[in-house]
Design a protein around this motif. Structure first.
Motif, PDB file in Angstrom:
ATOM      1  N   VAL A  71       9.039   1.002   6.526  1.00 59.95           N
ATOM      2  CA  VAL A  71       9.159   0.739   5.089  1.00 59.95           C
ATOM      3  C   VAL A  71      10.518   0.138   4.778  1.00 59.95           C
ATOM      4  CG1 VAL A  71       8.957   1.728   2.780  1.00 59.95           C
ATOM      5  CG2 VAL A  71       7.718   2.772   4.681  1.00 59.95           C
ATOM      6  N   ARG A  72      10.527  -0.812   3.849  1.00 56.22           N
ATOM      7  CA  ARG A  72      11.784  -1.407   3.397  1.00 56.22           C
ATOM      8  C   ARG A  72      11.645  -1.808   1.926  1.00 56.22           C
ATOM      9  NH1 ARG A  72      10.786  -6.575   7.431  1.00 56.22           N
ATOM     10  NH2 ARG A  72       8.823  -7.247   6.486  1.00 56.22           N
ATOM     11  N   HIS A  73      12.743  -1.706   1.196  1.00 56.41           N
ATOM     12  CA  HIS A  73      12.863  -2.191  -0.188  1.00 56.41           C
ATOM     13  C   HIS A  73      12.160  -1.338  -1.247  1.00 56.41           C
ATOM     14  CE1 HIS A  73      14.464  -5.677   1.783  1.00 56.41           C
ATOM     15  NE2 HIS A  73      13.286  -6.104   2.212  1.00 56.41           N
ATOM     16  N   VAL A  74      11.373  -0.340  -0.895  1.00 56.78           N
ATOM     17  CA  VAL A  74      10.661   0.434  -1.916  1.00 56.78           C
ATOM     18  C   VAL A  74      10.809   1.933  -1.655  1.00 56.78           C
ATOM     19  CG1 VAL A  74       8.936  -1.340  -2.418  1.00 56.78           C
ATOM     20  CG2 VAL A  74       8.484   0.344  -0.617  1.00 56.78           C
ATOM     21  N   ALA A  75      10.629   2.716  -2.714  1.00 56.72           N
ATOM     22  CA  ALA A  75      10.592   4.176  -2.621  1.00 56.72           C
ATOM     23  C   ALA A  75       9.655   4.675  -3.704  1.00 56.72           C
ATOM     24  CB  ALA A  75      11.989   4.771  -2.791  1.00 56.72           C
ATOM     25  N   GLY A  76       9.165   5.890  -3.525  1.00 53.16           N
ATOM     26  CA  GLY A  76       8.240   6.440  -4.509  1.00 53.16           C
ATOM     27  C   GLY A  76       6.998   6.975  -3.827  1.00 53.16           C
ATOM     28  N   TYR A  77       5.853   6.761  -4.457  1.00 50.78           N
ATOM     29  CA  TYR A  77       4.616   7.216  -3.818  1.00 50.78           C
ATOM     30  C   TYR A  77       3.490   6.230  -4.088  1.00 50.78           C
ATOM     31  CZ  TYR A  77       1.215   8.907  -7.307  1.00 50.78           C
ATOM     32  OH  TYR A  77       0.252   8.984  -8.272  1.00 50.78           O
ATOM     33  N   LEU A  83      -3.128  -0.048   3.049  1.00 50.58           N
ATOM     34  CA  LEU A  83      -1.683  -0.137   2.859  1.00 50.58           C
ATOM     35  C   LEU A  83      -1.174  -1.528   3.222  1.00 50.58           C
ATOM     36  CD1 LEU A  83       0.924   1.414   2.140  1.00 50.58           C
ATOM     37  CD2 LEU A  83       1.119   2.007   4.559  1.00 50.58           C
ATOM     38  N   LYS A  84      -1.745  -2.101   4.255  1.00 52.46           N
ATOM     39  CA  LYS A  84      -1.360  -3.455   4.661  1.00 52.46           C
ATOM     40  C   LYS A  84      -1.709  -4.458   3.568  1.00 52.46           C
ATOM     41  CE  LYS A  84      -1.701  -6.597   8.607  1.00 52.46           C
ATOM     42  NZ  LYS A  84      -2.293  -6.789   9.964  1.00 52.46           N
ATOM     43  N   MET A  85      -2.863  -4.278   2.932  1.00 50.78           N
ATOM     44  CA  MET A  85      -3.258  -5.160   1.836  1.00 50.78           C
ATOM     45  C   MET A  85      -2.335  -4.967   0.627  1.00 50.78           C
ATOM     46  SD  MET A  85      -5.812  -6.876   3.048  1.00 50.78           S
ATOM     47  CE  MET A  85      -4.886  -6.801   4.588  1.00 50.78           C
ATOM     48  N   LEU A 126       2.410  -6.156  -3.344  1.00 52.02           N
ATOM     49  CA  LEU A 126       3.652  -5.663  -3.937  1.00 52.02           C
ATOM     50  C   LEU A 126       4.786  -6.678  -3.886  1.00 52.02           C
ATOM     51  CD1 LEU A 126       3.651  -1.970  -2.645  1.00 52.02           C
ATOM     52  CD2 LEU A 126       3.302  -2.751  -4.988  1.00 52.02           C
ATOM     53  N   VAL A 127       4.704  -7.625  -2.979  1.00 57.86           N
ATOM     54  CA  VAL A 127       5.754  -8.647  -2.889  1.00 57.86           C
ATOM     55  C   VAL A 127       5.885  -9.386  -4.212  1.00 57.86           C
ATOM     56  CG1 VAL A 127       6.462 -10.784  -1.770  1.00 57.86           C
ATOM     57  CG2 VAL A 127       5.516  -8.939  -0.402  1.00 57.86           C
ATOM     58  N   SER A 128       4.754  -9.853  -4.743  1.00 58.64           N
ATOM     59  CA  SER A 128       4.794 -10.600  -6.001  1.00 58.64           C
ATOM     60  C   SER A 128       4.962  -9.679  -7.200  1.00 58.64           C
ATOM     61  CB  SER A 128       3.518 -11.435  -6.150  1.00 58.64           C
ATOM     62  OG  SER A 128       2.364 -10.610  -6.092  1.00 58.64           O
ATOM     63  N   ARG A 129       4.340  -8.509  -7.159  1.00 61.11           N
ATOM     64  CA  ARG A 129       4.411  -7.614  -8.314  1.00 61.11           C
ATOM     65  C   ARG A 129       5.823  -7.109  -8.553  1.00 61.11           C
ATOM     66  NH1 ARG A 129       0.742  -2.262  -8.664  1.00 61.11           N
ATOM     67  NH2 ARG A 129      -0.911  -3.827  -8.689  1.00 61.11           N
ATOM     68  N   PHE A 149       5.944  -3.090   3.659  1.00 61.28           N
ATOM     69  CA  PHE A 149       5.383  -2.276   4.736  1.00 61.28           C
ATOM     70  C   PHE A 149       5.099  -3.139   5.964  1.00 61.28           C
ATOM     71  CE2 PHE A 149       3.887  -0.263   0.752  1.00 61.28           C
ATOM     72  CZ  PHE A 149       4.612   0.916   0.854  1.00 61.28           C
ATOM     73  N   ILE A 150       5.694  -2.758   7.071  1.00 60.16           N
ATOM     74  CA  ILE A 150       5.411  -3.414   8.345  1.00 60.16           C
ATOM     75  C   ILE A 150       4.385  -2.538   9.062  1.00 60.16           C
ATOM     76  CG2 ILE A 150       6.382  -4.298  10.492  1.00 60.16           C
ATOM     77  CD1 ILE A 150       9.117  -4.308   9.092  1.00 60.16           C
TER      78      ILE A 150
END
Length: 225
Positions: free
Chosen positions: A56-62, A27-29, A34-37, A45-46
Motif C-alpha cells: 500500500v502507498r499514498h492512502v490510509a483508512g479502510y 481490490l486491484k480494480m 482510486l487514482v483518478s478519484r 495498491f500493488i
C-alpha cells in the motif's frame, strides 16, 4: 457472513492478503479507480494475485470489500498501538470537526469501521434528541387557496379556472444533506462493523427521518456543508 479483518501498513513491504481471491481481485480494480478519484500519482495498491500479497502507498483508512474489511495504517502511526483513534483525531483536527475521542472498552477493542460506526451512531443519537437539521425545499402547484406567493407567470390561467391559483411555496422538511449523509454512513458502516449491537443500532437509524434520502449527497453539496 463472517467478515475478515485485514490490517495493512501504508508504505510498508508487501503483505499477505488473508481475504478471498475475489476480494483481492476487487481490490486491484479499486486501485485503478482510486487514482483518478483521489488524484494520486500512482495506484495505491500493488497487488500480486499469484503470491496473494498487497503493498500500500499514498492512502490510509479502510475499504470494505465483499467478504473483507481492509484497514490501512498510516506509516507515521505504525508504532502507535492506538493508531485508529490517533488517525481519526488527526482527521477531525484537520477538518475542524467537533469530536473528542473517548478511550473506553468499546473503542479500545473496535476496529476502524467500528470506531467510525460509534461516531456516526453518536451523531444520529444527537440528531434524534436535538432534532435533525431541516432544509427549505421549493415547490409549486395549483391550489384551491393561496399558499406562499402567486406564480405570476401562470396567473392568466385564473381566467380559465377562477377557483384555483398557481402558487410557489417552500416546505421546511428534514431532507437535509447532513441527515442524508448520516443515513448513508449508517447503512455503509452497518455491514462493516463487528459488533452486532452496533450493527443493529446503525440499521435502525437508517429508517429514521423518512423525509431524508439514504443516498450520499453530491460532492459539491458535501463540500459546502
Amino acid at each position: 457472513m463472517m467478515i475478515t479483518d485485514i490490517t495493512l501498513v501504508e508504505g510498508g513491504p508487501a503483505q499477505i492478503f488473508r481475504g478471498s481471491d475475489r476480494d483481492l481481485h476487487e481490490l486491484k480494480m479499486r486501485s485503478a479507480e482510486l487514482v483518478s478519484r483521489l488524484g494520486l500519482p500512482e495506484e495505491p495498491f500493488i497487488v500480486d494475485e499469484e503470491a496473494h500479497t498487497v503493498a500500500v502507498r499514498h492512502v490510509a483508512g479502510y475499504i470494505p470489500l465483499g467478504d473483507s474489511t481492509i484497514e490501512i495504517m498510516p506509516a507515521v502511526l505504525r508504532h502507535d498501538p492506538g493508531w485508529r483513534l490517533s488517525m481519526l483525531t488527526m482527521l477531525s483536527t484537520i477538518h475542524r470537526l467537533e469530536w473528542v475521542p473517548i478511550a473506553d472498552r468499546a473503542t479500545r477493542h473496535a476496529n476502524l469501521p467500528g470506531l467510525m460506526g460509534l461516531i456516526v451512531a453518536e451523531a444520529m443519537g444527537r440528531a434524534v434528541g436535538e432534532g435533525v437539521p431541516r432544509n427549505y425545499v421549493e415547490g409549486s402547484g395549483r391550489l384551491a387557496s393561496i399558499r406562499g406567493q402567486i406564480d405570476a407567470s401562470k396567473a392568466w390561467q385564473r381566467v380559465i379556472d377562477p377557483y384555483t391559483v398557481d402558487c410557489r411555496f417552500s416546505d421546511f422538511v428534514a431532507n437535509h444533506p447532513v441527515a442524508s449523509a448520516l443515513k448513508w454512513a449508517c447503512g455503509e458502516l452497518s455491514g462493516a462493523v463487528q459488533e452486532e449491537w452496533l450493527q443493529a443500532e446503525l440499521l435502525n437509524y437508517t429508517d429514521l427521518f423518512p423525509d431524508a434520502s439514504r443516498e450520499l449527497p453530491m460532492q459539491s453539496v458535501l463540500d459546502s456543508m
